[in-house]
Design a protein around this motif. Structure first.
Motif, PDB file in Angstrom:
ATOM      1  N   VAL A 107      -1.721   5.780  -7.924  1.00 33.20           N
ATOM      2  CA  VAL A 107      -0.491   6.322  -7.330  1.00 33.20           C
ATOM      3  C   VAL A 107       0.667   5.528  -7.913  1.00 33.20           C
ATOM      4  O   VAL A 107       0.657   4.295  -7.883  1.00 33.20           O
ATOM      5  CB  VAL A 107      -0.508   6.205  -5.795  1.00 33.20           C
ATOM      6  CG1 VAL A 107       0.849   6.572  -5.217  1.00 33.20           C
ATOM      7  CG2 VAL A 107      -1.584   7.108  -5.206  1.00 33.20           C
ATOM      8  N   ARG A 153      -3.769   0.955  -8.245  1.00 32.54           N
ATOM      9  CA  ARG A 153      -5.087   1.467  -8.618  1.00 32.54           C
ATOM     10  C   ARG A 153      -6.186   0.905  -7.737  1.00 32.54           C
ATOM     11  O   ARG A 153      -7.322   1.361  -7.805  1.00 32.54           O
ATOM     12  CB  ARG A 153      -5.377   1.139 -10.083  1.00 32.54           C
ATOM     13  CG  ARG A 153      -4.455   1.855 -11.074  1.00 32.54           C
ATOM     14  CD  ARG A 153      -5.134   2.003 -12.424  1.00 32.54           C
ATOM     15  NE  ARG A 153      -6.333   2.821 -12.304  1.00 32.54           N
ATOM     16  CZ  ARG A 153      -7.350   2.793 -13.172  1.00 32.54           C
ATOM     17  NH1 ARG A 153      -7.314   1.970 -14.206  1.00 32.54           N
ATOM     18  NH2 ARG A 153      -8.410   3.557 -13.001  1.00 32.54           N
ATOM     19  N   VAL A 180      -8.586  10.543  -6.375  1.00 35.53           N
ATOM     20  CA  VAL A 180      -7.332   9.868  -6.686  1.00 35.53           C
ATOM     21  C   VAL A 180      -7.659   8.480  -7.241  1.00 35.53           C
ATOM     22  O   VAL A 180      -8.339   7.682  -6.599  1.00 35.53           O
ATOM     23  CB  VAL A 180      -6.441   9.750  -5.433  1.00 35.53           C
ATOM     24  CG1 VAL A 180      -5.208   8.896  -5.732  1.00 35.53           C
ATOM     25  CG2 VAL A 180      -6.010  11.125  -4.951  1.00 35.53           C
ATOM     26  N   LYS A 233      -6.528   0.543  -1.416  1.00 38.94           N
ATOM     27  CA  LYS A 233      -5.167   0.920  -1.040  1.00 38.94           C
ATOM     28  C   LYS A 233      -4.907   2.418  -1.219  1.00 38.94           C
ATOM     29  O   LYS A 233      -3.819   2.897  -0.891  1.00 38.94           O
ATOM     30  CB  LYS A 233      -4.150   0.115  -1.853  1.00 38.94           C
ATOM     31  CG  LYS A 233      -4.214  -1.388  -1.577  1.00 38.94           C
ATOM     32  CD  LYS A 233      -3.124  -2.130  -2.344  1.00 38.94           C
ATOM     33  CE  LYS A 233      -3.183  -3.626  -2.047  1.00 38.94           C
ATOM     34  NZ  LYS A 233      -2.099  -4.373  -2.718  1.00 38.94           N
ATOM     35  N   LEU A 234      -5.881   3.127  -1.736  1.00 38.90           N
ATOM     36  CA  LEU A 234      -5.693   4.556  -2.003  1.00 38.90           C
ATOM     37  C   LEU A 234      -6.394   5.440  -0.971  1.00 38.90           C
ATOM     38  O   LEU A 234      -6.391   6.664  -1.090  1.00 38.90           O
ATOM     39  CB  LEU A 234      -6.212   4.895  -3.410  1.00 38.90           C
ATOM     40  CG  LEU A 234      -5.496   4.187  -4.566  1.00 38.90           C
ATOM     41  CD1 LEU A 234      -6.123   4.586  -5.895  1.00 38.90           C
ATOM     42  CD2 LEU A 234      -4.007   4.503  -4.562  1.00 38.90           C
ATOM     43  N   TRP A 256      -4.842   8.529   0.531  1.00 32.09           N
ATOM     44  CA  TRP A 256      -4.617   9.624  -0.427  1.00 32.09           C
ATOM     45  C   TRP A 256      -5.859  10.463  -0.639  1.00 32.09           C
ATOM     46  O   TRP A 256      -5.837  11.422  -1.421  1.00 32.09           O
ATOM     47  CB  TRP A 256      -4.146   9.053  -1.772  1.00 32.09           C
ATOM     48  CG  TRP A 256      -2.843   8.353  -1.662  1.00 32.09           C
ATOM     49  CD1 TRP A 256      -2.631   7.054  -1.312  1.00 32.09           C
ATOM     50  CD2 TRP A 256      -1.559   8.918  -1.882  1.00 32.09           C
ATOM     51  NE1 TRP A 256      -1.277   6.770  -1.298  1.00 32.09           N
ATOM     52  CE2 TRP A 256      -0.596   7.892  -1.656  1.00 32.09           C
ATOM     53  CE3 TRP A 256      -1.091  10.177  -2.277  1.00 32.09           C
ATOM     54  CZ2 TRP A 256       0.768   8.098  -1.787  1.00 32.09           C
ATOM     55  CZ3 TRP A 256       0.262  10.386  -2.402  1.00 32.09           C
ATOM     56  CH2 TRP A 256       1.174   9.357  -2.153  1.00 32.09           C
ATOM     57  N   VAL A 307       0.681  11.147  -8.640  1.00 33.11           N
ATOM     58  CA  VAL A 307      -0.675  10.809  -8.247  1.00 33.11           C
ATOM     59  C   VAL A 307      -1.598  11.203  -9.396  1.00 33.11           C
ATOM     60  O   VAL A 307      -1.518  12.328  -9.899  1.00 33.11           O
ATOM     61  CB  VAL A 307      -1.082  11.558  -6.955  1.00 33.11           C
ATOM     62  CG1 VAL A 307      -2.563  11.350  -6.666  1.00 33.11           C
ATOM     63  CG2 VAL A 307      -0.239  11.082  -5.784  1.00 33.11           C
ATOM     64  N   PRO A 353      -8.670   0.762  -5.218  1.00 33.08           N
ATOM     65  CA  PRO A 353      -9.192   1.874  -4.403  1.00 33.08           C
ATOM     66  C   PRO A 353      -9.057   1.672  -2.903  1.00 33.08           C
ATOM     67  O   PRO A 353      -8.925   2.631  -2.150  1.00 33.08           O
ATOM     68  CB  PRO A 353     -10.662   1.965  -4.836  1.00 33.08           C
ATOM     69  CG  PRO A 353     -10.976   0.644  -5.467  1.00 33.08           C
ATOM     70  CD  PRO A 353      -9.704   0.170  -6.087  1.00 33.08           C
ATOM     71  N   GLU A 356       0.832  -1.205   0.000  1.00 29.70           N
ATOM     72  CA  GLU A 356       0.000   0.000   0.000  1.00 29.70           C
ATOM     73  C   GLU A 356       0.870   1.259   0.000  1.00 29.70           C
ATOM     74  O   GLU A 356       1.709   1.433   0.877  1.00 29.70           O
ATOM     75  CB  GLU A 356      -0.882  -0.017   1.252  1.00 29.70           C
ATOM     76  CG  GLU A 356      -1.863   1.114   1.356  1.00 29.70           C
ATOM     77  CD  GLU A 356      -2.723   0.982   2.603  1.00 29.70           C
ATOM     78  OE1 GLU A 356      -3.111   2.019   3.144  1.00 29.70           O
ATOM     79  OE2 GLU A 356      -2.982  -0.166   3.029  1.00 29.70           O
ATOM     80  N   ARG A 369      -5.389  11.898 -10.738  1.00 29.70           N
ATOM     81  CA  ARG A 369      -6.737  12.200 -10.269  1.00 29.70           C
ATOM     82  C   ARG A 369      -7.684  12.361 -11.452  1.00 29.70           C
ATOM     83  O   ARG A 369      -7.287  12.835 -12.517  1.00 29.70           O
ATOM     84  CB  ARG A 369      -6.742  13.489  -9.438  1.00 29.70           C
ATOM     85  CG  ARG A 369      -6.006  13.389  -8.134  1.00 29.70           C
ATOM     86  CD  ARG A 369      -6.392  14.502  -7.179  1.00 29.70           C
ATOM     87  NE  ARG A 369      -6.359  15.832  -7.789  1.00 29.70           N
ATOM     88  CZ  ARG A 369      -6.527  16.962  -7.104  1.00 29.70           C
ATOM     89  NH1 ARG A 369      -6.719  16.906  -5.803  1.00 29.70           N
ATOM     90  NH2 ARG A 369      -6.481  18.124  -7.716  1.00 29.70           N
TER      91      ARG A 369
END
Length: 305
Positions: free
Chosen positions: A276, A293, A273, A297-298, A301, A266, A295, A88, A268
């Motif tokens: 990353v 990608r 986001v 794990k994002l 952010w 990053v 989501p 992550e 968006r």
């Protein structure tokens, strides 16, 4: 005295999050592991807690054991994972001066992402190598080589002799040496900036020039975001893939941001986001790209702006 002991116990959380994230490669799992350690601490009878000379050492041992169990089950889960599994990615933490504000605003302690110390042991390249280790090797190596815990204490986590733990750490060290884990290259920020510009303009030729001919791109969508299921090899193929992605995301915005302590990008779309990217740079060219990608794990952010 009780208040001092309570503060001491609570003050260990930052260190425990740092240990658990390096052991698991997942902030969410790291927080769960630390929460479990604290739950076990407070489940002890009060007189038993008072007998423990070093609550920090006790919590570290329990956190390590919880992580060891999670690492064992994670192998089976990742075999069923859709596509490649990547650690992550983490954003740069909030300045220390804002930690208190974060605590008051959230009401339950600072964001775990803000508590991870960024150094070479959390770069994506390093975490990917840690993934290649056995659970016992990873625990022994991280606790000893990264956090400088003595093998006598690590033995209590792994349930092995100090000598056996020393051998595990040595084996892990050989894996790191064989992988030749890179450190930040001079000019990495500049290379990443040029990649951003070429990606935004969909300039395949410029991207190919910025990529090492043998570059590899690994993407992690977890089955929840469309992405390549296998690593993409070669500068030309990676450049074409990156341009294709940009073509499918009208209004794509790329931002230069530190990712796990190193220059990254990053992406968006519509203010959210969606990806990353971490980079490994050598001799002025990108040799590895890790793009997350998934989501789930994002989430750290989400505040990026």
């Amino acid at each position: 005295m009780a208040g001092t002991r309570t503060d001491e116990v609570a003050g260990e959380r930052r260190q425990l999050i740092n240990v658990a994230y390096r052991l698991l490669g997942s902030l969410a799992e790291a927080e769960d592991a630390v929460q479990e350690a604290y739950a076990r601490w407070y489940a002890l009878p009060r007189n038993r807690r008072e007998e423990i000379v070093s609550p920090g050492a006790w919590l570290t041992t329990v956190t390590g054991r919880v992580c060891l169990d999670l690492l064992g089950s994670a192998r089976a889960r990742r075999e069923r994972y859709v596509g490649a599994w990547l650690p992550e990615p983490l954003p740069e933490p909030l300045p220390a001066s804002l930690h208190g504000l974060a605590v008051r605003d959230r009401g339950h302690g600072a964001d775990p992402a803000d508590q991870v110390v960024m150094d070479e042991s959390v770069t994506m390249a390093f975490l990917v190598v840690l993934e290649s280790m056995t659970p016992a090797e990873r625990v022994a190596f991280v606790l000893h080589d990264v956090f400088r815990y003595p093998f006598a204490e690590i033995a209590g986590v792994l349930g092995r002799t100090p000598a056996a733990c020393k051998q595990l750490a040595a084996s892990a060290r050989r894996r790191v040496a064989a992988a030749r884990v890179p450190v930040m290259a001079a000019g990495q920020a500049g290379v990443v900036r040029h990649v951003k510009q070429a990606w935004e303009t969909k300039d395949i030729a410029a991207l190919v020039e910025l990529l090492d001919p043998a570059a590899v791109m690994t993407a992690d969508g977890g089955g929840m975001a469309g992405t390549a299921l296998r690593p993409i090899e070669g500068a030309a193929r990676i450049a074409q893939y990156m341009v294709a992605i940009a073509g499918k995301a009208p209004g794509l915005e790329l931002l230069e941001r530190p990712v796990n302590g190193l220059p990254g990008l990053v992406a968006r779309s519509a203010g959210a986001v969606i990806a990353v990217a971490s980079f490994d740079v050598a001799d002025g060219r990108v040799t590895r790209i890790w793009a997350v990608r998934n989501p789930e794990k994002l989430r750290p952010w989400a505040r990026d702006g």
